[in-house]
Write a protein that holds these residues in place. Structure first.
Motif, short mmCIF file in Angstrom:
data_model
loop_
_atom_site.label_atom_id
_atom_site.label_comp_id
_atom_site.label_asym_id
_atom_site.label_seq_id
_atom_site.Cartn_x
_atom_site.Cartn_y
_atom_site.Cartn_z
N THR A 78 0.80 -1.22 0.00
CA THR A 78 0.00 0.00 0.00
C THR A 78 0.84 1.27 0.00
OG1 THR A 78 -0.19 -0.04 2.42
CG2 THR A 78 -1.94 -1.13 1.14
N ASP A 79 2.16 1.15 0.02
CA ASP A 79 3.04 2.32 -0.02
C ASP A 79 4.43 1.84 -0.37
OD1 ASP A 79 3.83 4.95 0.15
OD2 ASP A 79 3.61 5.12 2.33
N ARG A 80 5.34 2.78 -0.66
CA ARG A 80 6.74 2.50 -0.94
C ARG A 80 6.96 1.68 -2.19
NH1 ARG A 80 8.10 2.17 5.41
NH2 ARG A 80 8.28 4.42 5.66
N HIS A 81 6.08 1.86 -3.18
CA HIS A 81 6.27 1.20 -4.47
C HIS A 81 7.58 1.64 -5.13
CE1 HIS A 81 1.96 0.63 -3.80
NE2 HIS A 81 1.95 -0.29 -4.76
N HIS A 82 7.93 2.93 -4.99
CA HIS A 82 9.15 3.43 -5.62
C HIS A 82 10.39 2.82 -4.97
CE1 HIS A 82 6.17 6.32 -6.98
NE2 HIS A 82 7.03 6.72 -7.91
N PHE A 83 10.40 2.74 -3.66
CA PHE A 83 11.51 2.11 -2.95
C PHE A 83 11.64 0.65 -3.35
CE2 PHE A 83 13.36 -0.05 0.78
CZ PHE A 83 14.51 0.70 0.96
N ALA A 84 10.51 -0.04 -3.42
CA ALA A 84 10.52 -1.46 -3.78
C ALA A 84 11.02 -1.67 -5.20
CB ALA A 84 9.11 -2.05 -3.63
N GLN A 85 10.58 -0.83 -6.12
CA GLN A 85 11.01 -1.00 -7.50
C GLN A 85 12.50 -0.64 -7.66
OE1 GLN A 85 9.16 1.19 -10.90
NE2 GLN A 85 8.60 -0.86 -11.59
N ALA A 86 12.97 0.32 -6.88
CA ALA A 86 14.40 0.65 -6.91
C ALA A 86 15.23 -0.52 -6.41
CB ALA A 86 14.67 1.90 -6.07
N LEU A 87 14.75 -1.24 -5.41
CA LEU A 87 15.45 -2.44 -4.95
C LEU A 87 15.57 -3.46 -6.07
CD1 LEU A 87 13.84 -2.96 -1.41
CD2 LEU A 87 16.22 -2.34 -1.87
N LEU A 88 14.49 -3.63 -6.82
CA LEU A 88 14.54 -4.55 -7.96
C LEU A 88 15.56 -4.09 -8.99
CD1 LEU A 88 10.72 -5.26 -8.51
CD2 LEU A 88 12.43 -6.89 -7.68
N GLU A 89 15.65 -2.78 -9.18
CA GLU A 89 16.59 -2.22 -10.18
C GLU A 89 18.03 -2.58 -9.85
OE1 GLU A 89 16.03 0.50 -12.78
OE2 GLU A 89 13.99 -0.26 -12.81
N ILE A 90 18.36 -2.67 -8.55
CA ILE A 90 19.74 -2.96 -8.18
C ILE A 90 19.96 -4.46 -7.97
CG2 ILE A 90 20.05 -0.68 -7.17
CD1 ILE A 90 19.95 -2.09 -4.37
N GLY A 91 18.93 -5.25 -8.27
CA GLY A 91 19.09 -6.70 -8.19
C GLY A 91 18.72 -7.32 -6.86
N GLU A 92 18.15 -6.53 -5.95
CA GLU A 92 17.71 -7.08 -4.67
C GLU A 92 16.39 -7.83 -4.86
OE1 GLU A 92 17.75 -8.53 -1.30
OE2 GLU A 92 19.43 -7.19 -1.70
N THR A 93 16.22 -8.90 -4.16
CA THR A 93 15.03 -9.74 -4.35
C THR A 93 14.10 -9.77 -3.14
OG1 THR A 93 16.24 -11.69 -3.61
CG2 THR A 93 16.21 -11.24 -5.99
N HIS A 94 14.60 -9.36 -1.98
CA HIS A 94 13.82 -9.44 -0.75
C HIS A 94 13.76 -8.08 -0.05
CE1 HIS A 94 14.55 -13.66 -1.52
NE2 HIS A 94 13.72 -13.99 -0.55
N ALA A 95 12.80 -7.94 0.85
CA ALA A 95 12.65 -6.73 1.64
C ALA A 95 12.01 -7.09 2.97
CB ALA A 95 11.82 -5.69 0.89
N ILE A 96 11.89 -6.09 3.83
CA ILE A 96 11.21 -6.25 5.10
C ILE A 96 9.81 -5.70 4.97
CG2 ILE A 96 11.25 -5.79 7.58
CD1 ILE A 96 13.66 -7.35 6.55
N GLY A 97 8.82 -6.48 5.35
CA GLY A 97 7.44 -6.03 5.28
C GLY A 97 6.76 -6.10 6.63
N ARG A 98 5.68 -5.36 6.75
CA ARG A 98 4.85 -5.43 7.96
C ARG A 98 3.40 -5.62 7.53
NH1 ARG A 98 5.13 -4.50 13.38
NH2 ARG A 98 7.32 -3.90 13.17
N VAL A 99 2.80 -6.69 7.96
CA VAL A 99 1.40 -6.95 7.66
C VAL A 99 0.54 -6.07 8.57
CG1 VAL A 99 -0.43 -8.69 7.54
CG2 VAL A 99 1.93 -9.32 7.00
N MET A 100 -0.01 -5.02 8.01
CA MET A 100 -0.79 -4.05 8.78
C MET A 100 -2.20 -4.57 9.08
SD MET A 100 1.67 -1.96 8.90
CE MET A 100 0.91 -0.63 9.81
N HIS A 101 -2.76 -5.28 8.10
CA HIS A 101 -4.11 -5.83 8.25
C HIS A 101 -4.16 -7.20 7.57
CE1 HIS A 101 -5.52 -1.85 9.48
NE2 HIS A 101 -4.93 -1.36 8.41
N ASP A 102 -4.91 -8.10 8.16
CA ASP A 102 -5.16 -9.39 7.53
C ASP A 102 -6.63 -9.46 7.17
OD1 ASP A 102 -5.52 -11.99 6.74
OD2 ASP A 102 -4.29 -12.86 8.35
#
Length: 227
Positions: free
Chosen positions: A80-104
């Motif tokens: 729901t946020d940080r799409h730009h940060f996530a896509q930049a990680l993909l650009e540099i070849g990173e495959t994983h990140a830290i997430g927080r499940v806010m709602h189930d």
């Protein structure tokens, strides 16, 4: 590259069944976008900056920029946020990140899930041309499929130069992008977008923009006066 595994982060790793407000390690390819586009200039600049980081710095930033997630039907993770940060990680070849499940909300039907997402403004259903809202079924399924919206890049440039304040309102920059879209003609070329920033700052200070998140006419007047 899987930096998280290499540096041995002690973390609860799970991609299904995590309770709300749980920190998890996620694969970026598994995250479902809740918007159609990004501003490529922001993604590119973030990626270039990331390339200068040490492994320690990247680890720290991954924790600082936890991916806010909602678990939907079928256990799908929606970003729901940080799409730009996530896509930049993909650009540099990173495959994983830290997430927080806010709602189930995985117990909801798909129709009820999207009704709730819309009601709580957890999605932005306008495309890179500003058209919409579209049916959520048409959203990209992966981060790599996000479109390029030059007006989202313009909105970002205006914000980082102080034309409006950063807020916690989700998709705030897209609201500004829509505002500029109806008032300035630009193309996707970087120079064309950058050349439009002074006029966009002037527009950001007008009463027409008073209902947009982070509206700051005094800052705009000061920026215009300093040119």
């Amino acid at each position: 590259m899987h930096l998280l595994g290499v540096i041995g982060i002690a973390l609860f790793v799970q991609t299904a069944g995590a309770a709300s407000n749980t920190t998890i390690e996620v694969e970026l390819r598994d995250l479902r976008p809740t918007q159609f586009s990004v501003g490529r200039l922001e993604v590119e600049e973030r990626a270039e900056n990331m390339k200068t980081w040490s492994s320690k710095k990247l680890k720290e930033e991954l924790y600082t920029h936890e991916m806010p997630l909602i678990r939907g039907p079928g256990g799908e993770l929606y970003l729901t946020d940080r799409h730009h940060f996530a896509q930049a990680l993909l650009e540099i070849g990173e495959t994983h990140a830290i997430g927080r499940v806010m709602h189930d909300w995985s117990d909801l039907s798909i129709d009820d899930f999207w009704k709730r997402m819309k009601k709580e403004e957890k999605c932005f259903l306008f495309d890179s041309e500003g058209s919409g809202p579209f049916d959520p079924d048409l959203l990209p399924k992966r981060l790599s499929q996000l479109q390029n919206d030059p007006y989202r890049s313009l909105a970002w440039l205006v914000r980082i130069q102080g034309g409006y304040k950063k807020t916690r309102v989700l998709y705030a920059e897209f609201q500004w992008a829509q505002y500029f879209r109806s008032r300035i003609a630009i193309t996707k070329r970087k120079r064309n977008i950058e050349n439009a920033v002074p006029e966009a700052i002037r527009l950001a200070g007008l009463p027409d923009a008073k209902d947009l998140p982070g509206y700051d006419p005094k800052a705009c007047k000061a920026l215009i006066g300093s040119e």
